[in-house]
Write a protein that holds these residues in place. Sequence first.
Motif, PDB file in Angstrom:
ATOM      1  N   ALA A  27       0.828  -1.202   0.000  1.00  0.00           N
ATOM      2  CA  ALA A  27       0.000   0.000   0.000  1.00  0.00           C
ATOM      3  C   ALA A  27       0.865   1.256   0.000  1.00  0.00           C
ATOM      4  CB  ALA A  27      -0.928   0.002   1.214  1.00  0.00           C
ATOM      5  N   VAL A  28       1.987   1.225   0.712  1.00  0.00           N
ATOM      6  CA  VAL A  28       2.908   2.361   0.735  1.00  0.00           C
ATOM      7  C   VAL A  28       3.479   2.599  -0.658  1.00  0.00           C
ATOM      8  CG1 VAL A  28       5.162   3.169   1.562  1.00  0.00           C
ATOM      9  CG2 VAL A  28       3.520   2.188   3.174  1.00  0.00           C
ATOM     10  N   VAL A  29       3.873   1.537  -1.336  1.00  0.00           N
ATOM     11  CA  VAL A  29       4.415   1.669  -2.694  1.00  0.00           C
ATOM     12  C   VAL A  29       3.365   2.265  -3.629  1.00  0.00           C
ATOM     13  CG1 VAL A  29       5.286   0.416  -4.704  1.00  0.00           C
ATOM     14  CG2 VAL A  29       6.052  -0.223  -2.404  1.00  0.00           C
ATOM     15  N   LYS A  30       2.134   1.790  -3.536  1.00  0.00           N
ATOM     16  CA  LYS A  30       1.067   2.283  -4.416  1.00  0.00           C
ATOM     17  C   LYS A  30       0.718   3.738  -4.110  1.00  0.00           C
ATOM     18  CE  LYS A  30      -1.039  -2.280  -5.041  1.00  0.00           C
ATOM     19  NZ  LYS A  30      -2.225  -3.136  -4.725  1.00  0.00           N
ATOM     20  N   ALA A  31       0.721   4.089  -2.826  1.00  0.00           N
ATOM     21  CA  ALA A  31       0.382   5.461  -2.435  1.00  0.00           C
ATOM     22  C   ALA A  31       1.495   6.452  -2.783  1.00  0.00           C
ATOM     23  CB  ALA A  31       0.088   5.533  -0.939  1.00  0.00           C
ATOM     24  N   THR A  32       2.718   5.945  -2.977  1.00  0.00           N
ATOM     25  CA  THR A  32       3.858   6.808  -3.304  1.00  0.00           C
ATOM     26  C   THR A  32       4.425   6.438  -4.675  1.00  0.00           C
ATOM     27  OG1 THR A  32       5.401   5.307  -2.168  1.00  0.00           O
ATOM     28  CG2 THR A  32       4.461   7.104  -0.870  1.00  0.00           C
ATOM     29  N   LEU A  79       7.835  13.399  -2.560  1.00  0.00           N
ATOM     30  CA  LEU A  79       6.729  14.275  -2.164  1.00  0.00           C
ATOM     31  C   LEU A  79       5.524  13.465  -1.712  1.00  0.00           C
ATOM     32  CD1 LEU A  79       5.487  17.049  -1.849  1.00  0.00           C
ATOM     33  CD2 LEU A  79       4.884  16.997  -4.284  1.00  0.00           C
ATOM     34  N   LYS A  80       5.201  12.410  -2.426  1.00  0.00           N
ATOM     35  CA  LYS A  80       4.062  11.583  -2.026  1.00  0.00           C
ATOM     36  C   LYS A  80       4.323  10.914  -0.671  1.00  0.00           C
ATOM     37  CE  LYS A  80       1.946  10.637  -6.512  1.00  0.00           C
ATOM     38  NZ  LYS A  80       1.497   9.595  -7.480  1.00  0.00           N
ATOM     39  N   GLY A  81       5.574  10.579  -0.401  1.00  0.00           N
ATOM     40  CA  GLY A  81       5.908  10.022   0.911  1.00  0.00           C
ATOM     41  C   GLY A  81       5.678  11.038   2.016  1.00  0.00           C
ATOM     42  N   LEU A  82       6.080  12.291   1.766  1.00  0.00           N
ATOM     43  CA  LEU A  82       5.857  13.352   2.749  1.00  0.00           C
ATOM     44  C   LEU A  82       4.363  13.609   2.943  1.00  0.00           C
ATOM     45  CD1 LEU A  82       8.639  15.879   1.653  1.00  0.00           C
ATOM     46  CD2 LEU A  82       8.579  14.582   3.790  1.00  0.00           C
ATOM     47  N   MET A  83       3.620  13.601   1.848  1.00  0.00           N
ATOM     48  CA  MET A  83       2.172  13.814   1.942  1.00  0.00           C
ATOM     49  C   MET A  83       1.501  12.679   2.711  1.00  0.00           C
ATOM     50  SD  MET A  83       1.590  15.173  -1.956  1.00  0.00           S
ATOM     51  CE  MET A  83      -0.190  15.141  -1.895  1.00  0.00           C
ATOM     52  N   LEU A  84       1.993  11.469   2.523  1.00  0.00           N
ATOM     53  CA  LEU A  84       1.452  10.326   3.258  1.00  0.00           C
ATOM     54  C   LEU A  84       1.713  10.484   4.753  1.00  0.00           C
ATOM     55  CD1 LEU A  84       0.008   7.604   2.840  1.00  0.00           C
ATOM     56  CD2 LEU A  84       2.266   6.525   2.628  1.00  0.00           C
ATOM     57  N   MET A  85       2.916  10.939   5.108  1.00  0.00           N
ATOM     58  CA  MET A  85       3.239  11.200   6.510  1.00  0.00           C
ATOM     59  C   MET A  85       2.378  12.336   7.056  1.00  0.00           C
ATOM     60  SD  MET A  85       5.696   9.228   7.786  1.00  0.00           S
ATOM     61  CE  MET A  85       6.400  10.207   9.098  1.00  0.00           C
ATOM     62  N   HIS A  86       2.234  13.379   6.282  1.00  0.00           N
ATOM     63  CA  HIS A  86       1.438  14.531   6.701  1.00  0.00           C
ATOM     64  C   HIS A  86      -0.010  14.123   6.955  1.00  0.00           C
ATOM     65  CE1 HIS A  86       0.293  19.020   5.855  1.00  0.00           C
ATOM     66  NE2 HIS A  86       0.187  18.696   7.131  1.00  0.00           N
ATOM     67  N   GLY A  87      -0.486  13.172   6.171  1.00  0.00           N
ATOM     68  CA  GLY A  87      -1.857  12.708   6.310  1.00  0.00           C
ATOM     69  C   GLY A  87      -2.165  12.128   7.679  1.00  0.00           C
ATOM     70  N   PHE A  88      -1.152  11.572   8.342  1.00  0.00           N
ATOM     71  CA  PHE A  88      -1.366  11.055   9.695  1.00  0.00           C
ATOM     72  C   PHE A  88      -1.798  12.182  10.628  1.00  0.00           C
ATOM     73  CE2 PHE A  88       1.801   7.688   8.399  1.00  0.00           C
ATOM     74  CZ  PHE A  88       0.902   6.641   8.444  1.00  0.00           C
ATOM     75  N   PHE A  89      -1.213  13.372  10.440  1.00  0.00           N
ATOM     76  CA  PHE A  89      -1.570  14.514  11.275  1.00  0.00           C
ATOM     77  C   PHE A  89      -2.896  15.129  10.846  1.00  0.00           C
ATOM     78  CE2 PHE A  89       3.117  14.360  11.402  1.00  0.00           C
ATOM     79  CZ  PHE A  89       3.302  14.218  12.765  1.00  0.00           C
ATOM     80  N   LEU A  90      -3.078  15.273   9.537  1.00  0.00           N
ATOM     81  CA  LEU A  90      -4.314  15.891   9.046  1.00  0.00           C
ATOM     82  C   LEU A  90      -5.541  15.047   9.379  1.00  0.00           C
ATOM     83  CD1 LEU A  90      -3.150  17.168   5.532  1.00  0.00           C
ATOM     84  CD2 LEU A  90      -3.573  18.537   7.579  1.00  0.00           C
ATOM     85  N   SER A  91      -5.360  13.730   9.452  1.00  0.00           N
ATOM     86  CA  SER A  91      -6.483  12.847   9.766  1.00  0.00           C
ATOM     87  C   SER A  91      -6.658  12.646  11.268  1.00  0.00           C
ATOM     88  CB  SER A  91      -6.295  11.488   9.079  1.00  0.00           C
ATOM     89  OG  SER A  91      -5.118  10.848   9.539  1.00  0.00           O
ATOM     90  N   LYS A  92      -5.905  13.418  12.056  1.00  0.00           N
ATOM     91  CA  LYS A  92      -6.006  13.378  13.522  1.00  0.00           C
ATOM     92  C   LYS A  92      -5.702  11.992  14.096  1.00  0.00           C
ATOM     93  CE  LYS A  92      -7.613  17.579  13.257  1.00  0.00           C
ATOM     94  NZ  LYS A  92      -6.732  18.731  13.517  1.00  0.00           N
ATOM     95  N   THR A  93      -4.716  11.328  13.517  1.00  0.00           N
ATOM     96  CA  THR A  93      -4.318  10.019  14.012  1.00  0.00           C
ATOM     97  C   THR A  93      -3.512  10.199  15.306  1.00  0.00           C
ATOM     98  OG1 THR A  93      -4.180   9.204  11.738  1.00  0.00           O
ATOM     99  CG2 THR A  93      -3.117   7.877  13.437  1.00  0.00           C
ATOM    100  N   ALA A 192      -0.722  18.655  -2.850  1.00  0.00           N
ATOM    101  CA  ALA A 192       0.142  19.038  -1.729  1.00  0.00           C
ATOM    102  C   ALA A 192      -0.198  20.436  -1.240  1.00  0.00           C
ATOM    103  CB  ALA A 192       1.608  18.972  -2.157  1.00  0.00           C
ATOM    104  N   MET A 193      -0.498  21.341  -2.166  1.00  0.00           N
ATOM    105  CA  MET A 193      -0.856  22.703  -1.786  1.00  0.00           C
ATOM    106  C   MET A 193      -2.167  22.743  -1.010  1.00  0.00           C
ATOM    107  SD  MET A 193       1.642  24.561  -2.571  1.00  0.00           S
ATOM    108  CE  MET A 193       0.876  26.137  -2.184  1.00  0.00           C
ATOM    109  N   GLU A 194      -3.092  21.859  -1.336  1.00  0.00           N
ATOM    110  CA  GLU A 194      -4.341  21.782  -0.562  1.00  0.00           C
ATOM    111  C   GLU A 194      -4.044  21.353   0.879  1.00  0.00           C
ATOM    112  OE1 GLU A 194      -7.501  19.557  -2.320  1.00  0.00           O
ATOM    113  OE2 GLU A 194      -7.362  20.582  -4.255  1.00  0.00           O
TER     114      GLU A 194
END
Length: 356
Positions: A27-32, A79-93, A192-194
């Motif tokens: 899933a990580v490979v596909k998301a990035t 960049l997609k890896g950073l966005m995936l990491m950022h998503g943990f915070f944005l999704s309130k994990t 990413a800008m969103e």
Amino acid sequence: MNIWKRASVALKDGTSLIAADDLLKAAVVKATNHDEYSIDPENALFIYRQVRATPASLKPLISAISSRVTRTRSWVVALKGLMLMHGFFLSKTTAAESIGRLPFDLSAFGREGNSRTTSSRSGGFNLFVRAYFAFLDRRSILFHDGNRHRYDEESSVMIRLVIIRKMQVIIDSLIRIKPIGESVRIPVINEAMENVISEILEIYGWICRRIAEVLPNVNSKSGKRQADVALKIVAKSMTQGEELVKYFVFCRDLGVANAQEIPNFVRIPVDDVIHLHEIVWTDKEEEQGGEEETDEGENGEERTKGLEEGEEEEEMERELIPEIDDLIKLDDDEAKEDDEPSTAPPVVNVPDLISL
């Protein structure tokens, strides 16, 4: 995307998918993936759901993301890896608060060697990746659950002021994330800008509410240091508000979906700023006078008074002194870089529409 580029993307990601030995790594490979023209929200959502259901899965997931972004020369994957990491915070994990400093370093991404990542076309993308990393690393450190000093009702005024100032630094790192040239038209950059706009709205809204909450507690009894930090926070809010308006206009013109409405701004009365100035300068004059007329009896009374006010809180604030000095130095360095002469701010812009 032409057929040859699609084939190249499929080949690169296919090799990594074969090497993935479980569903999460796949899933990580596909998301990035290497495709700059498409986003894979399904696998990202799968990862976030997995972490919420099984918090222990966060550690191997971060390890997989770290391995992926440190081995790649592709700005898209990074960049997609950073966005995936950022998503943990944005999704309130909640589990994401245990991350702290990111386990990888992309601060020099694209600068190594003479690889293709250093070409003129990739230069803007690499700069974007480095700026995004700088923000995310700083954010992850500040929100780390191992942080001793937390913002709550029991925290001292000084601790709350320091945390507010640190959050302002996060905003500074966010508005440094800007696409350059042709990168503005690429879907992954726009996504990413969103994320950046969402983070700005949340953090800046928090800052504004906390400034309104803490400033009334800063008075002549607080002392020069508190008033000095509070004054710097207020001054920074003024300049930051102006910078954010420009940033939102920039993002709106790029077509970033959640930046189409620019926040309305209200003003903090000039009396509040003057009040803080008076506290700082009054205390400075008193300190100078105290140096000229020292008295052992007065020193003894001051020590006794300090003990009465609470040794524990004073000890915590003494521990904060290096952090406060670093923040003040940061402000001084920024002032030196500013070409325009600084003036005393008459008003401070703070958005009133953000209620989170």
